[in-house]
Scaffold this active site. Sequence first.
Site, PDB file in Angstrom:
ATOM      1  N   TYR A 197       0.996  -1.144   0.005  1.00 51.34           N
ATOM      2  CA  TYR A 197      -0.105  -0.019   0.048  1.00 51.34           C
ATOM      3  C   TYR A 197       0.905   1.301   0.012  1.00 51.34           C
ATOM      4  O   TYR A 197       1.603   1.436   1.083  1.00 51.34           O
ATOM      5  CB  TYR A 197      -0.988  -0.099   1.368  1.00 51.34           C
ATOM      6  CG  TYR A 197      -1.921   1.136   1.247  1.00 51.34           C
ATOM      7  CD1 TYR A 197      -1.878   2.549   1.290  1.00 51.34           C
ATOM      8  CD2 TYR A 197      -3.304   0.473   1.401  1.00 51.34           C
ATOM      9  CE1 TYR A 197      -2.670   3.141   1.180  1.00 51.34           C
ATOM     10  CE2 TYR A 197      -4.374   1.518   1.368  1.00 51.34           C
ATOM     11  CZ  TYR A 197      -4.032   2.813   1.151  1.00 51.34           C
ATOM     12  OH  TYR A 197      -5.011   3.721   1.472  1.00 51.34           O
ATOM     13  N   TYR A 247      -5.458   4.157  -7.538  1.00 54.20           N
ATOM     14  CA  TYR A 247      -5.847   4.117  -6.225  1.00 54.20           C
ATOM     15  C   TYR A 247      -7.284   3.671  -5.699  1.00 54.20           C
ATOM     16  O   TYR A 247      -8.038   4.411  -5.898  1.00 54.20           O
ATOM     17  CB  TYR A 247      -5.411   5.395  -5.556  1.00 54.20           C
ATOM     18  CG  TYR A 247      -5.622   5.690  -4.143  1.00 54.20           C
ATOM     19  CD1 TYR A 247      -4.763   4.729  -3.675  1.00 54.20           C
ATOM     20  CD2 TYR A 247      -6.420   6.554  -3.393  1.00 54.20           C
ATOM     21  CE1 TYR A 247      -4.874   4.832  -1.898  1.00 54.20           C
ATOM     22  CE2 TYR A 247      -6.307   6.740  -2.090  1.00 54.20           C
ATOM     23  CZ  TYR A 247      -5.503   5.600  -1.395  1.00 54.20           C
ATOM     24  OH  TYR A 247      -5.787   5.736   0.045  1.00 54.20           O
TER      25      TYR A 247
END
Length: 299
Positions: A197, A247
Site C-alpha cells: 500500500y 488508487y
Amino acid sequence: MIQYAALAIEAGIAANVLCVFSDAPVGVAGAGAAYSISMNLTGLEGWDERHGLIGATGAFALATQRYFHLYGADSNALYEAAASDREWAARNPKAFLRKPLVKEEYFASRWIVEPLRLFDCAYPVNGAVSVIVSSADNAKDRPKPPVFLHGFGQGHSGARNFASEEPEIHTGAEIAAHNLLAGLGATPDVFDFCEFYNAFSIATILALEGYGFCAAGEGAEFIASGATRPGGALPTNTGGGHLSSYYLQGMTPVHEAVIQIRGYGGERQVSKTTLGLVTGFGGRMEYHAAMAVSPHREI
C-alpha cells in the site's frame, strides 16, 4: 477484510465470502477536495485543521521531512520510488500513468505539500474490485486458478506522538511483519515479490524497512539499486502501485497480487511467485495489515 473472511470460513460460519471495495471520489469537485479532511494527528480536536494540516498529504509530508532529517535522504529518494512504480506501470495496460518518469519531469512537477510533489501522490480513480474468499477444497475445479492464503499479520502501533517515539518513521508495519513472519516461521527473504500500500512515495521506502527487507534508513538506497524494478531482486508494486496505476486503496495491491499469482501479468509478470507479500495500512501508517499469498496450497 480478507483475514476476517478467512477466519469466518475456518470457524465454519461461512462457506464463501465476497469482499468488495468500491469508491467514486473523483467527481465535480475533484479528488483533491474529496481527500482534504483533517487526519487529527495530534488528538487535539480541531488543532490540525486550524493550523492548515489538511488531508493525508500534509501528514505524510511531515513523515517524509522527518525521514530526510534522520537519514540524510532527499527528494531523489522519492523520485526513485515513483520511477520504479512507473516502470512497472509501463507494462500494465490498465495503469493510468504509463509514460516513463524522467527526473526532469518529476522535479518540474508542482508541490502538493513540500517535500511531496504531484508524482509522489496516489492516482485516485472511480472503480471497484472484489474477491471471493473460500476454503481450499471449495476452490478446486473453478474457472480460474485459486490464490492460496498462507498467513496474516496485523499491527496497530497506536498514537505515538506523545510517547517519545518516532511516529512518522516507526509504524504498525514492524508489528504486522513480526506477527506474519512468526506465523510463517520465516524471514523476509522468503518473499519473491511485494505489493505495498503506497499512497505516497515515502510509504514504499518505509514499508521496505518496516517489513525487514533492509535496515532503517536504507530503503531509499535499496530502491535506487534497482532491486524493486523489473528484473530486480525484489519486484515491488508490479502493476504500478498507487502512484502510477490506480488508487483503489487496499484493493490495489490485492488485485495485482492475484494477477501475479495466476500468471496473468503479461509483460509485467514476475518470474517467481512462490510467495508474495501484500500489505495495507490506515491513518498515517499506524494501522497495518499484511498477508502472504501463493499459487500453491503447500509451500
